[in-house]
Motif scaffolding. Sequence first.
Motif, short mmCIF file in Angstrom:
data_model
loop_
_atom_site.label_atom_id
_atom_site.label_comp_id
_atom_site.label_asym_id
_atom_site.label_seq_id
_atom_site.Cartn_x
_atom_site.Cartn_y
_atom_site.Cartn_z
N PHE A 91 -17.73 7.73 -32.19
CA PHE A 91 -16.33 7.16 -32.64
C PHE A 91 -15.14 7.24 -31.79
O PHE A 91 -14.71 8.45 -31.29
CB PHE A 91 -16.33 7.79 -33.96
CG PHE A 91 -17.47 8.00 -34.98
CD1 PHE A 91 -17.55 7.12 -35.88
CD2 PHE A 91 -18.40 8.99 -34.71
CE1 PHE A 91 -18.83 7.11 -36.53
CE2 PHE A 91 -19.48 9.19 -35.58
CZ PHE A 91 -19.69 8.29 -36.48
N TYR A 92 -14.57 6.12 -31.50
CA TYR A 92 -13.48 5.99 -30.70
C TYR A 92 -12.31 5.24 -31.29
O TYR A 92 -12.38 4.66 -32.33
CB TYR A 92 -13.91 5.30 -29.38
CG TYR A 92 -15.08 5.61 -28.47
CD1 TYR A 92 -14.83 6.13 -27.25
CD2 TYR A 92 -16.39 5.19 -28.97
CE1 TYR A 92 -15.68 6.66 -26.66
CE2 TYR A 92 -17.47 5.66 -28.22
CZ TYR A 92 -17.30 6.41 -27.08
OH TYR A 92 -18.23 6.81 -26.21
N GLU A 93 -10.89 5.57 -30.96
CA GLU A 93 -10.09 4.75 -31.16
C GLU A 93 -9.58 3.98 -29.98
O GLU A 93 -9.66 4.25 -28.90
CB GLU A 93 -8.88 5.52 -31.67
CG GLU A 93 -8.23 6.71 -30.56
CD GLU A 93 -7.03 7.22 -31.24
OE1 GLU A 93 -6.86 7.06 -32.59
OE2 GLU A 93 -6.49 8.12 -30.37
N ILE A 97 -11.88 5.92 -47.54
CA ILE A 97 -12.85 5.36 -48.14
C ILE A 97 -14.07 6.11 -48.10
O ILE A 97 -14.22 6.86 -47.04
CB ILE A 97 -13.26 3.77 -47.60
CG1 ILE A 97 -14.58 3.13 -48.41
CG2 ILE A 97 -13.73 3.82 -45.96
CD1 ILE A 97 -14.32 1.65 -48.31
N SER A 98 -14.72 6.29 -49.08
CA SER A 98 -15.88 7.41 -49.15
C SER A 98 -17.10 7.04 -48.34
O SER A 98 -17.36 5.71 -48.19
CB SER A 98 -16.47 7.94 -50.57
OG SER A 98 -16.99 6.39 -51.15
N ASP A 154 -18.85 10.50 -40.71
CA ASP A 154 -17.88 10.63 -39.85
C ASP A 154 -17.23 9.30 -39.62
O ASP A 154 -15.92 9.21 -39.12
CB ASP A 154 -18.61 10.85 -38.36
CG ASP A 154 -19.33 12.13 -38.23
OD1 ASP A 154 -18.68 13.26 -38.71
OD2 ASP A 154 -20.20 12.37 -37.85
N LEU A 155 -17.83 8.07 -39.99
CA LEU A 155 -17.23 6.99 -40.02
C LEU A 155 -15.98 6.91 -41.18
O LEU A 155 -14.70 6.35 -40.67
CB LEU A 155 -17.82 5.78 -40.28
CG LEU A 155 -17.36 4.43 -40.54
CD1 LEU A 155 -16.88 4.16 -38.97
CD2 LEU A 155 -18.44 3.43 -40.99
N GLY A 199 -11.00 1.23 -34.72
CA GLY A 199 -12.21 1.94 -34.36
C GLY A 199 -13.22 1.30 -33.56
O GLY A 199 -13.47 0.31 -33.52
N VAL A 200 -13.89 2.04 -32.75
CA VAL A 200 -15.11 1.54 -31.81
C VAL A 200 -16.19 2.58 -32.32
O VAL A 200 -15.71 3.52 -32.15
CB VAL A 200 -14.82 1.38 -30.34
CG1 VAL A 200 -15.92 0.98 -29.71
CG2 VAL A 200 -13.60 0.56 -29.95
N VAL A 201 -17.34 1.84 -32.79
CA VAL A 201 -18.59 2.73 -33.13
C VAL A 201 -19.72 2.39 -32.59
O VAL A 201 -19.83 1.11 -32.39
CB VAL A 201 -18.88 2.71 -34.62
CG1 VAL A 201 -19.86 3.70 -34.93
CG2 VAL A 201 -17.52 3.21 -35.58
#
Length: 225
Positions: A34-36, A58-59, A97-98, A111-113
Amino acid sequence: MKCIFFISFFVLLYSCASGFRTKKLLHATTTSAFYELQRKEVSNNQFLEGKLRHPYKISPEKLKDILGNIEFIKNTRINYYSDYIFHPTELDKFTIDLSLTLEKLKDTHIGVVITQHDTDRSVISYPKRTSFLIFVNEEGLNIVFGDIQQMVSREISYNFFDWTQVSPIGLKENLDENEIILQEDLFEFKKVKGYYNRKWLVFSLEDLDKYKFQPRELDKKNLEN
């Protein structure tokens, strides 16, 4: 003249890639990263309209409801198949984690996933990698896909710095007709320059209750037994 053209082309290509490479790692597991990334560093960022609504809460369960029903069709030189982009087990792993990533994002970042998953987990199966941009704006939750179930060799899958190397994900209209996300009523494809980018999905956040994870055929059979 040709020399100047090629030099210009590679400079442009490098600048796009280097912008994407400035993404900052926020969190990683053995199967997800997970990146920004600064909004201004996104390729074709002129198509990213409006203010970003970050951080956003958000859940994980609702993210699974939203992402769990997306299907795609892929044509290759040897076969043609359709599938859901994400396996339920994969979603259970990375949506927690998202959710935390969306809570950490600043209003100047997206975000970059990158996630990899081996559905069969056999001696002859391979992990498959999916990458996407994620951000929330006035239109809703935006998902822009890069790789979709791209096969990764087992050797690469064990090395974090190898399997997380993906091509830059831009916001331009999608031209890959061999990889198509199937339209459904719960999202809209984003229009870019008057045409639909069929890898850029926009989910309205006005009524989250309309999103429900639908059991797949195999899951349905297991529930019936």
